[in-house]
Design a protein around this motif. Structure first.
Motif, PDB file in Angstrom:
ATOM      1  N   THR A 120       0.823  -1.206   0.000  1.00 14.79           N
ATOM      2  CA  THR A 120       0.000   0.000   0.000  1.00 14.79           C
ATOM      3  C   THR A 120       0.862   1.264   0.000  1.00 14.79           C
ATOM      4  O   THR A 120       0.345   2.363   0.194  1.00 14.79           O
ATOM      5  CB  THR A 120      -0.922   0.035   1.236  1.00 14.79           C
ATOM      6  OG1 THR A 120      -0.114  -0.168   2.401  1.00 14.79           O
ATOM      7  CG2 THR A 120      -1.975  -1.035   1.158  1.00 14.79           C
ATOM      8  N   ARG A 140      -4.798   3.963   3.652  1.00 15.29           N
ATOM      9  CA  ARG A 140      -3.883   2.926   3.168  1.00 15.29           C
ATOM     10  C   ARG A 140      -3.509   1.969   4.283  1.00 15.29           C
ATOM     11  O   ARG A 140      -3.399   0.758   4.068  1.00 15.29           O
ATOM     12  CB  ARG A 140      -2.609   3.574   2.611  1.00 15.29           C
ATOM     13  CG  ARG A 140      -2.812   4.247   1.271  1.00 15.29           C
ATOM     14  CD  ARG A 140      -1.696   5.243   1.029  1.00 15.29           C
ATOM     15  NE  ARG A 140      -2.019   6.102  -0.099  1.00 15.29           N
ATOM     16  CZ  ARG A 140      -1.614   5.847  -1.333  1.00 15.29           C
ATOM     17  NH1 ARG A 140      -0.866   4.798  -1.565  1.00 15.29           N
ATOM     18  NH2 ARG A 140      -1.957   6.648  -2.307  1.00 15.29           N
ATOM     19  N   ILE A 143      -6.250  -0.446   4.872  1.00 18.20           N
ATOM     20  CA  ILE A 143      -6.283  -1.497   3.845  1.00 18.20           C
ATOM     21  C   ILE A 143      -5.149  -2.499   4.093  1.00 18.20           C
ATOM     22  O   ILE A 143      -5.349  -3.720   4.030  1.00 18.20           O
ATOM     23  CB  ILE A 143      -6.178  -0.874   2.441  1.00 18.20           C
ATOM     24  CG1 ILE A 143      -7.445  -0.060   2.155  1.00 18.20           C
ATOM     25  CG2 ILE A 143      -5.986  -1.949   1.386  1.00 18.20           C
ATOM     26  CD1 ILE A 143      -7.376   0.774   0.903  1.00 18.20           C
ATOM     27  N   ALA A 144      -3.948  -1.983   4.432  1.00 21.54           N
ATOM     28  CA  ALA A 144      -2.829  -2.876   4.722  1.00 21.54           C
ATOM     29  C   ALA A 144      -3.169  -3.792   5.889  1.00 21.54           C
ATOM     30  O   ALA A 144      -2.870  -4.986   5.870  1.00 21.54           O
ATOM     31  CB  ALA A 144      -1.578  -2.053   5.036  1.00 21.54           C
ATOM     32  N   GLU A 174      -5.692   3.237  -6.893  1.00 21.08           N
ATOM     33  CA  GLU A 174      -4.926   2.360  -6.009  1.00 21.08           C
ATOM     34  C   GLU A 174      -5.657   1.046  -5.769  1.00 21.08           C
ATOM     35  O   GLU A 174      -5.074  -0.036  -5.823  1.00 21.08           O
ATOM     36  CB  GLU A 174      -4.714   3.045  -4.654  1.00 21.08           C
ATOM     37  CG  GLU A 174      -3.637   4.084  -4.650  1.00 21.08           C
ATOM     38  CD  GLU A 174      -2.260   3.439  -4.684  1.00 21.08           C
ATOM     39  OE1 GLU A 174      -1.908   2.756  -3.712  1.00 21.08           O
ATOM     40  OE2 GLU A 174      -1.579   3.606  -5.706  1.00 21.08           O
ATOM     41  N   LEU A 175      -6.955   1.165  -5.482  1.00 19.33           N
ATOM     42  CA  LEU A 175      -7.750  -0.041  -5.200  1.00 19.33           C
ATOM     43  C   LEU A 175      -7.802  -0.940  -6.426  1.00 19.33           C
ATOM     44  O   LEU A 175      -7.706  -2.168  -6.323  1.00 19.33           O
ATOM     45  CB  LEU A 175      -9.165   0.348  -4.752  1.00 19.33           C
ATOM     46  CG  LEU A 175      -9.281   0.862  -3.318  1.00 19.33           C
ATOM     47  CD1 LEU A 175     -10.691   1.370  -3.058  1.00 19.33           C
ATOM     48  CD2 LEU A 175      -8.945  -0.233  -2.323  1.00 19.33           C
ATOM     49  N   LEU A 178      -4.538  -2.737  -6.538  1.00 17.24           N
ATOM     50  CA  LEU A 178      -4.521  -3.809  -5.538  1.00 17.24           C
ATOM     51  C   LEU A 178      -5.296  -5.020  -6.044  1.00 17.24           C
ATOM     52  O   LEU A 178      -4.875  -6.167  -5.874  1.00 17.24           O
ATOM     53  CB  LEU A 178      -5.154  -3.318  -4.234  1.00 17.24           C
ATOM     54  CG  LEU A 178      -4.242  -2.564  -3.284  1.00 17.24           C
ATOM     55  CD1 LEU A 178      -5.046  -2.071  -2.093  1.00 17.24           C
ATOM     56  CD2 LEU A 178      -3.113  -3.477  -2.816  1.00 17.24           C
TER      57      LEU A 178
END
Lengths: 353, 278, 265
Positions: A120, A140, A143-144, A174-175, A178
């Motif tokens: 992230t 972030r 999410i991490a 970003e998502l 990922l």
């Protein structure tokens, strides 16, 4: 298999907040639950997490019936709107929390925390406290933290709504990245924002008033919505009340229009959905005369509001050198292929199209 | 929120502290009430109640308790409202320090106030000393300390912060725009206090007032330190009967009456403060 | 601002000072002054001396201070444990059961402390549990009385705690015990510190139940203060009272430092 809802019903007292909900999220799929507030989308997510108990029905994660399991045995990762980062722990402790809680040895935890933070882009903030981070950075870390436990499913509850508009579009990218890097993780993404859903989701489940209204890929829902509610909630829509004609067309007020009628019975009441950007100015197929009631300049486009036969039509047209003024008489048109015929009365009962 | 957990273990966990409370408080309290109807002579009767209710001392104590508590509460309400009003709406440099001081004040025992008042208003204290110095008289005029008025002064001093705290919290939530709007419409301060602030603060005032009333009814230290024979309240009578006269049955009867009065008022306090959302 | 004119504000402040200073500041100042005074017969104390403090920190007084500190520490620790336990377990129950528990644990506030003392005297003066005449009955009484306040503060703090934290922890696979130990209790720490301070202060100053229960070998400081004034030596009493207030303040200060450290907002 990722997540499966089987006839899930949740009620608080006499209020049913989720009604006979059926949905399957495939492994590695991003499913957006899209709906207005109070539509039951967050309840559906919390039923997967184990924070609400269904009155009826079952929830499956990865082929396992988790309906009766407490949250901590479900093997999920979750990110909520407020992030809920533990304020008394540094970033690395936050991210390692789930691993330590599950008894993963210290050394391995450290390694996986590092990986999750690297994934992230938060590696250099490991020793900070959450209060020392910006909203986007906290996002972030959250999410991490959820990914560090390597969940089979990731639950995201309005994860971007606490961010400002610019950060939000960055986090969306970003998502998406990922998701590409973690192709096996199913994601259930709750949002009321159609842009987020259209950008990120493989499929969108449209919800309204405790019920699932429509499921499909973003393209399907946008181009071929099945209900008036979907048409108006996923993107903008002109919804015209029409009667199905005999010869593969429909009748709207005084006008005969060409539109695909499929197997709709002649004489039936129906709704014709035309997206504003499919409506053109000037003569063409399916011409409709009307009066301009408003005009909005939106940079690259002009939005015209045209009143025709007592209905207001929105038309998004490329920027006009010489736009019409309110009160002018104009003709608008749309191609038959851009119109979709919907059964009448499939919108929100108390909602205007 | 409904959670996917059975309720039996949760009830079991709650049972442990409740059992401790029962052993350390509820059981002794029940035993005390039981003792009050079990005279030393054996058997069970209300004979002791008749004796106690018939005695002049008890009736005076009951009357004293109620009127001292009522007067003190009234004093606390007026004083607390005025002081909180100034701190909240006419703030001065150091107003926050004063609010902190009030908090600290609450952590000191009540009897210290009476102890201090002896030096201020006692027969050889500051006030009388000033008077004799100035007028040359042999004795000062302040002799109220050993009367109910002395108790009331001490209780008003000690319990006023208990009214100020909820009031300051309530005032903090009042939108200043309301007051600005009212004063821009030409309302003067007394009118704003009466029509905007007071109605808003009423729940907090009621909750604070009833709490103080209960605490005044139960107050012992202030009365004990006053040391006046003339000022006997129910808690004081319990102490006198049990420790000084070793008349336990009578002490239990007085205690039971005291509990009944306090619990009734406490019930009212809970109802009021729940409505006030406190 | 309620009063707009400068003169009006001055008048209001003058009134405030006129009410506040004699009522609240004067008593404390007078106590401190008296504790240093040799005589007080007149407007001001006279004959400054440290004799009272000399007496207040040795022999019986020192034992009383130790007894008070030990009682307050033990009662606060027990009350905090019981109160926190009760608040946490009540929090997990349904609304009605929670209300019943709150009511039960608030009862000691409503009942006069003297009566609570008498009740303990009645209950524990005979076998099977004979506590009368020991220090344990004093500690028990203090514990019961301050548990109510501990329970109340922790309950209020739990109500303010965002459930998102414990839910996030549970979703990451943490069992309820782990969540309690690693997330909820650390987040409650500032409130627990405040509750501990409150319990300690209340126990240090407890007089009503103590007067009913204290054994000859366990005289807490308030009892000694009363004894001194009752004997007609109010100056010694004042010195003891100042020691009592000072110790309480020191402990509160130490606890509030811990609290600031534990507060992450």
């Amino acid at each position: 298999m990722g997540i499966r809802f089987e006839d899930v019903t949740v009620a608080y007292g006499r209020t049913t907040v989720l009604d006979s909900f059926d949905l399957t999220v495939e492994p590695g799929e991003v499913m957006a639950l899209l709906g207005p507030s109070g539509s039951g989308k967050t309840t559906a997510l919390r039923a997967v997490a184990g924070f609400v108990t269904p009155a009826r029905g079952r929830v499956w994660i990865d082929g396992r019936d988790v309906t009766k399991l407490p949250p901590y045995q479900r093997g999920i990762g979750m990110v909520v709107q407020s992030y809920a980062l533990f304020p008394h722990m540094r970033v690395d402790k936050n991210v390692g929390f789930g691993l330590r809680a599950q008894g993963v040895p210290r050394a391995e935890t450290a390694e996986r925390v590092e990986q999750a933070l690297a994934l992230t882009g938060m590696g250099e903030f490991a020793r900070r406290y959450p209060r020392e981070l910006s909203g986007g950075q906290q996002q972030r870390v959250a999410i991490a933290r959820a990914l560090a436990v390597r969940p089979q499913v990731l639950l995201l509850d309005e994860p971007l709504s606490a961010l400002d508009a610019r950060l939000r579009s960055g986090m969306l990218a970003e998502l998406a990245r990922l998701h590409r890097e973690l192709p096996d993780v199913s994601m259930l993404y709750v949002t009321h924002d159609q842009i987020e859903a259209l950008t990120l989701a493989d499929r969108i489940a449209v919800m309204d008033r405790a019920r699932l209204r429509d499921v499909g890929t973003p393209q399907e829902l946008y181009r071929r919505p099945r209900t008036e509610f979907t048409a108006s909630f996923v993107g903008n829509a002109n919804l015209l009340p029409v009667t199905v004609g005999r010869d593969g067309g429909v009748r709207f007020a005084e006008h005969d229009l060409q539109a695909p009628t499929g197997d709709a019975a002649p004489g039936a009441e129906a709704t014709l959905c035309v997206r504003p950007h499919a409506v053109g100015l000037g003569d063409g197929p399916n011409p409709l005369p009307g009066t301009v009631t408003g005009i909005q300049w939106r940079g690259a486009t002009h939005r015209l509001l045209v009143e025709t036969a007592g209905h207001r039509l929105m038309a998004d047209v490329g920027e006009l050198r010489d736009p019409p003024a309110p009160g002018d008489t104009v003709t608008v048109h749309f191609a038959p292929d851009d119109a979709v015929l919907l059964p009448a009365g499939t919108g929100g009962d108390d909602r205007d199209g | 929120m409904a959670e996917a957990r059975p309720w039996a273990p949760r009830l079991l966990w709650a049972g442990v502290p409740v059992a401790l409370l029962a052993a350390g408080f509820l059981y002794p309290l029940v035993l005390l009430v039981w003792q009050s109807v079990s005279p030393d002579t054996g058997g069970h009767s209300f004979a002791v109640y008749q004796d106690v209710f018939g005695s002049e001392v008890f009736r005076r104590a009951l009357g004293n308790t109620v009127w001292i508590a009522a007067a003190s509460t009234a004093g606390c309400l007026v004083l607390g409202f005025v002081l909180a009003l100034v701190i909240a709406f006419v703030p001065f440099p150091g107003a926050r320090a004063v609010a902190r001081f009030v908090d600290v004040f609450l952590s000191f025992p009540s009897f210290l106030i009476t102890l201090a008042l002896v030096f201020v208003y006692g027969s050889a204290g500051m006030a009388n000393g000033l008077w004799t110095d100035v007028t040359g008289a042999a004795e000062g005029p302040f002799a109220f300390l050993t009367t109910p008025w002395g108790v009331i002064l001490a209780e008003v001093t000690y319990f006023t912060p208990f009214v100020m705290r909820p009031l300051l919290a309530a005032f903090g939530q009042l939108d200043p725009a309301q007051i600005e709007a009212a004063s821009s419409l030409g309302a003067r301060a007394p009118r704003i206090v009466r029509q905007v602030i007071l109605p808003d603060a009423l729940p907090a005032l009621a909750a604070g007032g009833s709490l103080v009333l209960v605490m005044c009814l139960n107050e012992f230290g202030i009365v004990l330190f006053t040391g006046a024979k003339g000022v006997t309240t129910l808690p004081m009578l319990v102490y006198t009967k049990a420790i000084l006269e070793s008349d336990y049955p009578a002490a239990c009867v007085v205690a039971t009456v005291n509990v009944a009065v306090s619990l009734t008022l406490y019930g009212i306090y809970r109802a009021v403060s729940r409505r006030a959302g406190a | 601002m309620l009063v707009h004119s400068r003169g009006g504000r001055r008048a209001v402040w003058a009134l405030f000072a006129l009410l506040f200073l004699p009522l609240f500041a004067l008593p404390l100042l007078v106590l401190v002054a008296a504790s240093f005074a040799g005589h007080w017969s007149g407007a001001l104390p006279s004959g400054p001396t440290l004799d009272h403090y000399d007496a207040a920190v040795r022999g019986e007084s020192l034992r009383a201070l130790t007894a008070s500190l030990a009682t307050a520490a033990a009662a606060s620790a027990l009350a905090l444990t019981a109160g926190t336990w009760a608040a946490l377990s009540a929090h997990a129950l349904g609304r009605r059961a929670r209300r019943v528990m709150d009511l039960l644990f608030m009862l000691p506030v409503a009942v006069p402390s003297v009566v609570a003392g008498l009740a303990l005297l009645v209950a524990f003066s005979k076998p099977p549990v004979l506590l009368n005449g020991t220090r344990w009955i004093v500690i028990l009484a203090h514990t019961v009385l301050v548990t109510a306040f501990a329970h109340q503060s922790v309950t209020a703090a739990l109500g303010r705690l965002d459930p998102a934290y414990e839910q996030a922890a549970a979703s990451l696979g943490a069992r309820p015990w782990y969540v309690l130990w690693r997330v909820r209790l650390p987040l409650l720490l500032p409130s627990l510190g405040a509750a501990a301070g409150l319990c300690f202060a209340l126990s240090m100053g407890e007089l009503s139940a103590t007067m009913m229960l204290y054994p000859p070998d366990w005289l807490p400081l308030p009892v000694l203060v009363f004894g001194a004034t009752d004997r007609g030596s109010p100056f010694t009493g004042s010195a003891l009272a100042v020691v009592l207030m000072g110790t309480t303040l020191l402990v509160l200060l130490a606890l509030s430092r811990i609290r600031t450290k534990a507060s992450y907002r």
